[in-house]
Scaffold this motif. Structure first.
Motif, PDB file in Angstrom:
ATOM      1  N   ASN A 128       0.855  -1.194   0.000  1.00 57.61           N
ATOM      2  CA  ASN A 128       0.000   0.000   0.000  1.00 57.61           C
ATOM      3  C   ASN A 128       0.888   1.240   0.000  1.00 57.61           C
ATOM      4  O   ASN A 128       1.023   1.934   1.011  1.00 57.61           O
ATOM      5  N   LYS A 129       1.480   1.516  -1.150  1.00 64.55           N
ATOM      6  CA  LYS A 129       2.355   2.675  -1.260  1.00 64.55           C
ATOM      7  C   LYS A 129       1.603   3.979  -1.079  1.00 64.55           C
ATOM      8  O   LYS A 129       2.153   4.960  -0.559  1.00 64.55           O
ATOM      9  N   ASP A 130       0.353   4.017  -1.506  1.00 62.67           N
ATOM     10  CA  ASP A 130      -0.420   5.257  -1.440  1.00 62.67           C
ATOM     11  C   ASP A 130      -0.652   5.719  -0.002  1.00 62.67           C
ATOM     12  O   ASP A 130      -0.909   6.912   0.236  1.00 62.67           O
ATOM     13  N   ALA A 131      -0.565   4.821   0.969  1.00 66.31           N
ATOM     14  CA  ALA A 131      -0.799   5.199   2.375  1.00 66.31           C
ATOM     15  C   ALA A 131       0.395   5.911   2.980  1.00 66.31           C
ATOM     16  O   ALA A 131       0.269   6.539   4.031  1.00 66.31           O
ATOM     17  N   GLY A 132       1.557   5.854   2.320  1.00 62.36           N
ATOM     18  CA  GLY A 132       2.741   6.516   2.860  1.00 62.36           C
ATOM     19  C   GLY A 132       3.207   5.837   4.140  1.00 62.36           C
ATOM     20  O   GLY A 132       3.134   4.613   4.289  1.00 62.36           O
ATOM     21  N   VAL A 133       3.699   6.649   5.092  1.00 63.09           N
ATOM     22  CA  VAL A 133       4.131   6.117   6.389  1.00 63.09           C
ATOM     23  C   VAL A 133       2.889   5.785   7.205  1.00 63.09           C
ATOM     24  O   VAL A 133       2.110   6.676   7.565  1.00 63.09           O
ATOM     25  N   HIS A 134       2.709   4.525   7.519  1.00 61.71           N
ATOM     26  CA  HIS A 134       1.488   4.114   8.211  1.00 61.71           C
ATOM     27  C   HIS A 134       1.716   2.790   8.937  1.00 61.71           C
ATOM     28  O   HIS A 134       2.765   2.154   8.782  1.00 61.71           O
ATOM     29  N   VAL A 135       0.730   2.373   9.711  1.00 64.71           N
ATOM     30  CA  VAL A 135       0.708   1.043  10.300  1.00 64.71           C
ATOM     31  C   VAL A 135      -0.624   0.404   9.917  1.00 64.71           C
ATOM     32  O   VAL A 135      -1.687   1.033   9.989  1.00 64.71           O
ATOM     33  N   HIS A 136      -0.528  -0.821   9.457  1.00 65.82           N
ATOM     34  CA  HIS A 136      -1.727  -1.593   9.131  1.00 65.82           C
ATOM     35  C   HIS A 136      -2.036  -2.483  10.330  1.00 65.82           C
ATOM     36  O   HIS A 136      -1.222  -3.316  10.728  1.00 65.82           O
ATOM     37  N   PHE A 137      -3.224  -2.319  10.910  1.00 67.05           N
ATOM     38  CA  PHE A 137      -3.600  -3.019  12.142  1.00 67.05           C
ATOM     39  C   PHE A 137      -4.809  -3.920  11.897  1.00 67.05           C
ATOM     40  O   PHE A 137      -5.798  -3.484  11.308  1.00 67.05           O
ATOM     41  N   GLU A 138      -4.703  -5.174  12.338  1.00 67.09           N
ATOM     42  CA  GLU A 138      -5.798  -6.135  12.176  1.00 67.09           C
ATOM     43  C   GLU A 138      -6.117  -6.811  13.506  1.00 67.09           C
ATOM     44  O   GLU A 138      -5.228  -7.013  14.347  1.00 67.09           O
ATOM     45  N   ILE A 139      -7.401  -7.183  13.681  1.00 66.65           N
ATOM     46  CA  ILE A 139      -7.849  -8.052  14.764  1.00 66.65           C
ATOM     47  C   ILE A 139      -8.517  -9.252  14.105  1.00 66.65           C
ATOM     48  O   ILE A 139      -9.401  -9.094  13.272  1.00 66.65           O
ATOM     49  N   ARG A 140      -8.064 -10.447  14.478  1.00 62.34           N
ATOM     50  CA  ARG A 140      -8.621 -11.660  13.873  1.00 62.34           C
ATOM     51  C   ARG A 140      -9.152 -12.605  14.953  1.00 62.34           C
ATOM     52  O   ARG A 140      -8.524 -12.772  16.001  1.00 62.34           O
ATOM     53  N   ASP A 141     -10.299 -13.193  14.648  1.00 66.29           N
ATOM     54  CA  ASP A 141     -10.922 -14.181  15.528  1.00 66.29           C
ATOM     55  C   ASP A 141     -10.826 -15.540  14.851  1.00 66.29           C
ATOM     56  O   ASP A 141     -11.554 -15.807  13.903  1.00 66.29           O
ATOM     57  N   ASN A 142      -9.879 -16.375  15.332  1.00 64.34           N
ATOM     58  CA  ASN A 142      -9.616 -17.677  14.707  1.00 64.34           C
ATOM     59  C   ASN A 142      -9.358 -17.534  13.208  1.00 64.34           C
ATOM     60  O   ASN A 142      -9.870 -18.309  12.390  1.00 64.34           O
ATOM     61  N   GLY A 143      -8.586 -16.513  12.849  1.00 67.12           N
ATOM     62  CA  GLY A 143      -8.207 -16.284  11.468  1.00 67.12           C
ATOM     63  C   GLY A 143      -9.157 -15.403  10.681  1.00 67.12           C
ATOM     64  O   GLY A 143      -8.813 -14.960   9.583  1.00 67.12           O
TER      65      GLY A 143
ATOM     66  N   PRO B 182     -10.982 -11.922   9.877  1.00 69.92           N
ATOM     67  CA  PRO B 182     -10.818 -10.496  10.181  1.00 69.92           C
ATOM     68  C   PRO B 182     -12.049  -9.908  10.871  1.00 69.92           C
ATOM     69  O   PRO B 182     -13.187 -10.207  10.505  1.00 69.92           O
ATOM     70  N   VAL B 183     -11.796  -9.092  11.880  1.00 68.08           N
ATOM     71  CA  VAL B 183     -12.850  -8.413  12.629  1.00 68.08           C
ATOM     72  C   VAL B 183     -12.616  -6.914  12.510  1.00 68.08           C
ATOM     73  O   VAL B 183     -11.472  -6.449  12.536  1.00 68.08           O
ATOM     74  N   ASN B 184     -13.691  -6.153  12.381  1.00 64.88           N
ATOM     75  CA  ASN B 184     -13.566  -4.697  12.261  1.00 64.88           C
ATOM     76  C   ASN B 184     -13.013  -4.122  13.564  1.00 64.88           C
ATOM     77  O   ASN B 184     -13.676  -4.186  14.597  1.00 64.88           O
ATOM     78  N   PRO B 185     -11.797  -3.560  13.548  1.00 64.35           N
ATOM     79  CA  PRO B 185     -11.231  -3.006  14.789  1.00 64.35           C
ATOM     80  C   PRO B 185     -12.103  -1.902  15.379  1.00 64.35           C
ATOM     81  O   PRO B 185     -12.186  -1.763  16.606  1.00 64.35           O
ATOM     82  N   LEU B 186     -12.753  -1.123  14.517  1.00 61.04           N
ATOM     83  CA  LEU B 186     -13.575  -0.015  14.999  1.00 61.04           C
ATOM     84  C   LEU B 186     -14.712  -0.512  15.884  1.00 61.04           C
ATOM     85  O   LEU B 186     -15.129   0.175  16.820  1.00 61.04           O
ATOM     86  N   ASP B 187     -15.220  -1.711  15.600  1.00 59.55           N
ATOM     87  CA  ASP B 187     -16.286  -2.294  16.420  1.00 59.55           C
ATOM     88  C   ASP B 187     -15.748  -3.022  17.641  1.00 59.55           C
ATOM     89  O   ASP B 187     -16.529  -3.449  18.501  1.00 59.55           O
ATOM     90  N   SER B 188     -14.425  -3.193  17.712  1.00 60.75           N
ATOM     91  CA  SER B 188     -13.819  -3.978  18.786  1.00 60.75           C
ATOM     92  C   SER B 188     -13.236  -3.117  19.895  1.00 60.75           C
ATOM     93  O   SER B 188     -13.024  -3.618  21.005  1.00 60.75           O
ATOM     94  N   TYR B 189     -12.956  -1.839  19.614  1.00 61.65           N
ATOM     95  CA  TYR B 189     -12.383  -0.977  20.640  1.00 61.65           C
ATOM     96  C   TYR B 189     -13.351  -0.835  21.811  1.00 61.65           C
ATOM     97  O   TYR B 189     -14.554  -0.619  21.624  1.00 61.65           O
TER      98      TYR B 189
END
Length: 289
Positions: free
Chosen positions: A196-211, A213-220
């Motif tokens: 993801n070059k277009d994002a520039g300097v960034h961190v990609h963050f994931e939350i997974r439930d048994n593999g 993907p879960v929406n992090p915004l709904d998990s906070y």
């Protein structure tokens, strides 16, 4: 000797008369009552002082040390937080939600190698474009810490109930496999990657439930067990929906079969009627002949 004995007997006879005169005094019985009351009160006070002294002596032998730091009986459960502490953080690419609008889904696509990919996490950047510390969103154990040619430095933390968190596009990593990290500990710095070059300097963050993907915004703000339970409930709901759809399909098929059978019966009746009519016509023609 005889006169002395007589005098003693006379003295003994005088004693009852003195006691009678004493009993007749008005102050005698009140004085007796006050004396008895004073004795009782003194006895009670003496017994109380004895109990207090015994309690103090027992207290001096206690094993509790009030100078020691209090240890909580139960650690409060952690809830998920964003993996960044810096201010002016913004979401560059959101999580791709299948239930979101078409516009929101379009903003959650990542373009790489002439193809669009659904974003399985959230990409955080600073408005200034500078790097920033990436922190653990939840306490856990480092299950992966490696450099990927496409994704940059990748760190994966393992939590309970099959929940894992993934941190990609790191410029570096400050942890290794097997480390125990606490929530808020720095695990690396945000960087760039080829995916993801277009994002520039960034961190990609994931939350997974048994593999999955879960929406992090709904998990906070939720615990690990709460996320796992909500996913189970969602799967159950989907299963029920599938069963309901299957039942509706079976009902529709049954109705279609009934309709086809009715049409077939009607066609058979019509053919029978036409055959009867032909037979009558033939009979009538033979009669006329």
């Amino acid at each position: 000797m005889v006169p002395e004995v007589i005098k003693m007997k006379d003295h003994e006879k005088e004693m009852p008369s003195k006691m009678k005169r004493l009993f007749r005094k008005r102050w005698f019985f009140p004085a007796v009552y006050l004396s008895v009351a004073a004795i009782i009160i003194a006895t009670v006070l003496w017994m109380q002082n004895g109990n207090e002294s015994a309690t103090e002596e027992e207290g001096t032998g206690t094993a509790h040390n009030y100078d020691e730091e209090a240890v909580p009986t139960a650690k409060q459960q952690e809830v998920f937080v964003e993996p960044v502490l810096a201010k002016d953080i913004e979401v560059k690419v959101p999580f791709y939600d299948e239930k979101a609008s078409a516009e929101e889904q379009e903003s959650a696509l990542v373009f790489y190698n002439n193809k669009y990919y659904q974003n399985k996490g959230m990409d955080y950047t600073l408005k200034s474009g500078e790097t920033f510390d990436v922190t653990a969103a939840m306490s856990g154990t480092v299950a992966k810490a490696e450099k990927d040619a496409l994704l940059g430095h990748v760190v994966e933390l393992k939590h309970s109930d099959g929940i894992t968190t993934i941190y990609q596009s790191l410029a570096n990593s400050s942890v290794k496999v097997g480390d125990k990290v606490e929530q808020g500990d720095v695990i690396g710095e945000a960087g760039r990657n080829q995916f993801n070059k277009d994002a520039g300097v960034h961190v990609h963050f994931e939350i997974r439930d048994n593999g999955k993907p879960v929406n992090p915004l709904d998990s906070y703000g939720k615990t690990v067990s709460a996320i796992s339970s909500s996913e189970d409930a969602e799967v159950t709901s989907e299963s029920e929906a599938d069963l309901e759809e299957q039942a509706n399909e079976e009902n529709n098929n049954a109705e279609n079969n009934n309709e086809e059978n009715n049409n077939e019966n009607n066609n058979q009746k019509q053919e029978k009627t036409e055959n009867n009519a032909k037979q009558k016509d033939a009979t009538s023609s033979m009669t006329n002949a």
